[in-house]
Write an enzyme that holds these catalytic residues in place. Structure first.
Site, PDB file in Angstrom:
ATOM      1  N   LYS A  75       0.870  -1.176   0.000  1.00  0.00           N
ATOM      2  CA  LYS A  75       0.000   0.000   0.000  1.00  0.00           C
ATOM      3  C   LYS A  75       0.907   1.225   0.000  1.00  0.00           C
ATOM      4  CE  LYS A  75      -3.916   1.934   2.614  1.00  0.00           C
ATOM      5  NZ  LYS A  75      -4.822   1.719   3.775  1.00  0.00           N
ATOM      6  N   SER A 150      -9.755   1.890   2.793  1.00  0.00           N
ATOM      7  CA  SER A 150      -8.850   2.636   1.960  1.00  0.00           C
ATOM      8  C   SER A 150      -7.839   1.770   1.214  1.00  0.00           C
ATOM      9  CB  SER A 150      -8.084   3.659   2.811  1.00  0.00           C
ATOM     10  OG  SER A 150      -7.308   3.003   3.794  1.00  0.00           O
ATOM     11  N   SER A 174     -10.182  -0.625   6.887  1.00  0.00           N
ATOM     12  CA  SER A 174      -9.596  -0.483   5.553  1.00  0.00           C
ATOM     13  C   SER A 174      -8.908  -1.702   4.968  1.00  0.00           C
ATOM     14  CB  SER A 174      -8.605   0.673   5.535  1.00  0.00           C
ATOM     15  OG  SER A 174      -9.308   1.876   5.446  1.00  0.00           O
TER      16      SER A 174
HETATM   17  N1  GLN Z   1     -13.260   4.121   6.271  1.00  0.00           N
HETATM   18  C1  GLN Z   1     -12.647   4.530   7.493  1.00  0.00           C
HETATM   19  C2  GLN Z   1     -12.217   5.967   7.372  1.00  0.00           C
HETATM   20  O1  GLN Z   1     -12.526   6.560   6.406  1.00  0.00           O
HETATM   21  C3  GLN Z   1     -11.494   3.654   7.820  1.00  0.00           C
HETATM   22  C4  GLN Z   1     -10.272   3.995   7.083  1.00  0.00           C
HETATM   23  C5  GLN Z   1      -9.127   3.106   7.442  1.00  0.00           C
HETATM   24  O2  GLN Z   1      -9.313   2.066   8.057  1.00  0.00           O
HETATM   25  N2  GLN Z   1      -7.924   3.542   7.092  1.00  0.00           N
HETATM   26  O3  GLN Z   1     -11.598   6.504   8.221  1.00  0.00           O
END
Ligand code: GLN
Length: 482
Positions: A75, A150, A174
């Site tokens: 990532k 994400s 995410s």
């Molecule tokens: N969807 C969640 C957010 O927008 C989690 C994001 C994540 O786990 N990095 O913060």
């Protein structure tokens, strides 16, 4: 060949049925061919790194790690020495990491070969991968739909088998949610299990690195190599490297599985509901005992998270000011304008929104009313889990209340935030959790979430592995990528 496990690939390398160069080239060519359709990678390296291939081939020859010669992508928030790390942001568009993240270093040492960096929501903020400065990622199962976020680039890359495995990070879901949307397995270990050194921070008390791959066994092999205490990360748990023990039989006798009926009842999507119930039924049929549990404060999790995560992000991202770090505006009349313009140009809308919410929640007068309250809620949720784990070994629940949604469908932030309702509770408590594929609804993959007790990655991965010994949902691939 492209749909076989890490163990099988390793076996082929050991028995010289294929060389490291051949295996990595096979995936590299797929990554290049499919990146246009998926946009899963922000960076595909111009060629395979000769030094990494050589190290991998030597490791294979000496009978070393099972991971030697296996290609992967990281990532794009894991620092990779001498290479770009953008966090999918204009702010870091040209940032070259001066060192490797601990995760990157550890996997390199095992002989894994990095093909490039995966797309993501900017600074890991989002649930759809629509917030990347480098474009939306398309879900390989249906190109008009999101891959989740994400870590959507990581998930899409694995689903299309552009790579057999990818790293990801999970702050509030995410890894699990994109794994579910893309029909693969993804694990977020216990907070502290994997070093955060060199992993660009979003919300430090929640961020945790993990793995996305087709199967639980693949995930476990890579995760094992990523773990262990790291003196360079003060929040890294004082635990030795975790060793994966693959279960021999699918028998689940003696296992106590907690189920939160109110979560399942709340599911509007009939397909997800039925598959979730079937998954739980499967555990029961294999000897597990199903126990009803409750997490009374979990319904407050999303609200608490969207105070705490922005608060931490406002602090973490203050370093990107165009002077110390990050994009600097070309013309500014004075110092204040320099900061303002650099940050306005560098950060996307969602990131700016969160920085503002976080700064506000931490400001005097609002700190007690919001930040402190959210911290208390966080503790209450952790206590709920503690009580539940006095009765059960693991919990089984949905990952996402809906299937991979259409791009552009959730333009208002709040409905996107609600999508995290089943993943955030375990994140706030710092518990290990995973998503595994349990079937398809309307042609789209559905995941089941397993939540384990602290530092008990073994149990959730074992259950997923046992399930996968007898099912093949995790081996299904989108037709366009066969
Ligand atoms: N969807 C969640 C957010 O927008 C989690 C994001 C994540 O786990 N990095 O913060």
């Amino acid at each position: 060949m492209i749909n076989i496990s890490i163990r099988e690939m390793s076996e082929m390398l050991q028995t010289k049925k294929i060389s490291v160069q051949e295996l990595c080239s096979l995936y590299y060519d797929r990554a290049r061919a499919f990146n246009e359709q998926t946009n899963a990678l922000i960076t595909l390296y111009p060629e395979l790194c000769a030094a990494e291939i050589m190290h991998a081939q030597e490791t294979v020859k000496s009978g070393g790690s099972v991971l030697a010669g296996i290609p992967l992508v990281h990532k794009d928030l894991f620092c990779t020495k001498g290479k770009k790390t953008t966090c999918a942001s204009r702010m870091l568009e040209n940032f070259i990491s001066p060192y490797d993240a601990t995760v990157v270093k550890k996997l390199k040492t095992q002989g894994m070969v990095t093909l490039g960096k995966a797309n993501m929501d900017e600074f890991a903020m989002g649930s759809s991968n629509e917030h990347s400065a480098f474009g939306i990622v398309n879900n390989p199962w249906s190109h008009q739909r999101v891959p989740g976020g994400s870590s959507g680039g990581s998930a899409a890359a694995v689903a299309a088998r552009m790579v057999p495995v990818a790293t990801g990070t999970d702050t509030g879901g995410s890894i699990r949610q994109p794994a579910a949307f893309c029909g693969i397995t993804g694990i977020k270990p216990s907070y502290g299990r994997v070093s955060r050194y060199g992993m660009v921070a979003f919300a430090s008390s929640l961020d945790q690195g993990g793995v996305l791959a087709p199967s639980a066994d693949d995930c476990a092999l890579v995760l094992s190599a990523m773990t262990g205490h790291d003196a360079l990360d003060s929040t890294s748990a004082n635990q030795p490297q975790w060793q994966w023990r693959k279960p021999e039989s699918p028998d689940m006798r003696g296992l106590k599985v907690g189920v939160i009926s109110s979560w399942i009842d709340s599911l509007q999507d009939e397909g997800i509901k039925q598959l979730t119930l079937q998954g739980i039924e499967y555990f029961k049929n294999n000897g597990a005992e199903i126990i009803e549990i409750e997490l009374p404060h979990a319904e407050l999790a999303v609200s608490a998270y969207y105070i705490l995560a922005p608060a931490e992000c406002s602090s973490n991202l203050s370093r990107f000011d165009g002077v110390r770090f990050g994009h600097q505006t070309a013309q500014a009349e004075n110092l204040e304008a320099l900061y303002r313009q650099s940050r306005s140009e560098g950060f996307g809308e969602e990131v700016q929104k969160r920085i503002m919410i976080g700064t506000w929640a931490l400001s005097s007068g609002y700190y007690d009313a919001y930040y402190l309250q959210a911290q208390k809620v966080r503790r209450m949720i952790s206590d709920d889990f503690k009580q539940a784990f006095a009765q059960v070994d693991v919990m089984a629940c949905p990952v996402s209340p809906e299937l991979a949604f259409k791009q552009g469908e959730k333009s208002d932030g709040v409905s996107m935030y609600q999508a995290d309702q089943f993943t955030i509770p375990a994140s706030l408590a710092g518990l290990p959790c995973l998503s595994m594929p349990i079937g398809f609804s309307q042609g789209l993959p559905v995941g089941l979430q397993l939540i384990g007790n602290y530092f008990d990655e073994q149990t959730i991965l074992s259950i997923a592995d046992k399930y996968q010994q007898q099912t093949d949902h995790h081996l299904k691939m989108p037709e366009a990528y066969l």
